[in-house]
Scaffold this active site. Sequence first.
Site, PDB file in Angstrom:
ATOM      1  N   GLU A 182       0.666  -1.393  -0.330  1.00 36.22           N
ATOM      2  CA  GLU A 182       0.101   0.140  -0.104  1.00 36.22           C
ATOM      3  C   GLU A 182       1.006   0.829   0.131  1.00 36.22           C
ATOM      4  O   GLU A 182       1.557   1.683   1.036  1.00 36.22           O
ATOM      5  CB  GLU A 182      -0.748   0.299   1.109  1.00 36.22           C
ATOM      6  CG  GLU A 182      -1.690  -0.658   1.169  1.00 36.22           C
ATOM      7  CD  GLU A 182      -2.880  -0.782   0.320  1.00 36.22           C
ATOM      8  OE1 GLU A 182      -3.040   0.665   0.080  1.00 36.22           O
ATOM      9  OE2 GLU A 182      -3.828  -2.097  -0.245  1.00 36.22           O
ATOM     10  N   CYS A 213      -2.084   9.760   2.326  1.00 39.46           N
ATOM     11  CA  CYS A 213      -2.117   8.327   1.706  1.00 39.46           C
ATOM     12  C   CYS A 213      -3.210   9.231   0.118  1.00 39.46           C
ATOM     13  O   CYS A 213      -2.212   9.181  -0.727  1.00 39.46           O
ATOM     14  CB  CYS A 213      -1.225   7.772   1.573  1.00 39.46           C
ATOM     15  SG  CYS A 213      -3.100   6.678   2.092  1.00 39.46           S
TER      16      CYS A 213
END
Length: 437
Positions: free
Chosen positions: A214, A248
């Site tokens: 990720e 993010c």
Amino acid sequence: MTTTTLSAKELVEKQRKFFRTGETKSVAYRIDALKRLRSGIETYQERILSALRADLNKSEGEGFYTEIRLVLGEIDYTLKSLEEWVLPRTVPTSDQIPDGTSKIHPEPYGVTLVIAPWNYPFQLAFSPIVGAISAGNTVVLKPSELTPTVSKISAELIREYFPEEFFAAMEGEVETSTELLREKFDYIFFTGSTQVGKVVMRAAAEHLTPTTLELGGKSPSIVHADANLKSAAQSIVRGKFLNAGQTCVAPDYLLVHEDVRDAFIEELRQEITNKHGEDVMQNPDFPHIVNGKNFDRLNAFLENGEKVIGGRSDREQLMIEPTLLQGITWDSPIMQEEIFGPILPMMTYTDLDEVIEKIVDRPKPLALYLFTRAQQVQDLVLNNVSFGGGCVNETLLHMSSHELPFGGVGDSGMGSYHGRQSFETFSHHKSMLVRNV
Ligand code: NAD
């Protein structure tokens, strides 16, 4: 001592031995572990929130909604359906094998490693762990050393609620990660930067360990000429300045249609004031930059282009106010790396096809946000740009749904999780054909 006293090698051996007893495979064991985790989080809630305040100056509200509630939500969602997810799925068998039955059996991988980043240090450690436990694995967590208070509290919680042969935290710096990555795990789940993602994948390759990465990247927000500008400004301000831009999936940069630039700047200005106050530098709840190194990196970006909104910073407090920059080009330094802070560079366009070409020329983003009412424009962007996931006329919210698998593509990562997808990610799918002879 809250973290394990074992070496990485000893811990993995201990967990492997426990995994082989088969205990974690029982659905009752998994359900009990998830309930225990839930109760541990509830008991530790105040301490987790204070740790988030200490490490990142996250307010109690922001800490609860973006960290604790998301994990509790994942646990509850999983508990509701786990008994159904674990069942083998029967699929059709070829007519040529009339006495055959075909089934897919989800089974745990075994000993798993979760490496977490600092920006949502609680949520991004524990959300994947819900998946690892629900799928019947044992877990080693390596929390981020850059948020040491949250790391310590997480390790304490785990130690109080779980035996380390099943679930343990190993706190430490990069060396600890490196030591762990030398061992053979059965699955690695990494959240962090693209650069370290490559290190993790290299280490995993040595043992052929399957891995979810990720990662991050530069996520564009496109504001088309027909967008509802007020609503777009509200979503972008919410998405960009949450956790001071250290998210993010935050909108990294803005592409605004030339015709609406001035009106949109005014909407942004208004919304920043509405949400964060007239003088954000005096707002006691605006999150801080994680450390001096990141502050200096971000502060240098303030010299790019021209400041249209904000632009002040204070190194002592590690604080940068929400800032909009214009006069930016694709070649500006701020456009060469993920920003990960409360600075929003803006470029304008007249031709959407050109914009699409520029985005496609670059690494695939983790997220993309498009603001338009036109279906044709939505189709154009969706059909021509590859990115992890995103929203139309909203930011961030795709990642808070249990029903939408969350993850990147290309440089922004591989694999996905959340909701049922977390269970599937941490399960091997064993395909079996049985003949009844
Ligand atoms: P990072 O990659 O520096 O660190 C992540 C973890 O890896 C930490 O636990 C750290 O100790 C460990 N680590 C660091 N260097 C290592 C090395 N050389 N070898 C082995 N392990 C190492 O990332 P970060 O600064 O904590 O987080 C910020 C990045 O994470 C941003 O790029 C952001 O976009 C990304 N991110 C992605 C997601 C997502 O869900 N896709 C979520 C949050 C953050």
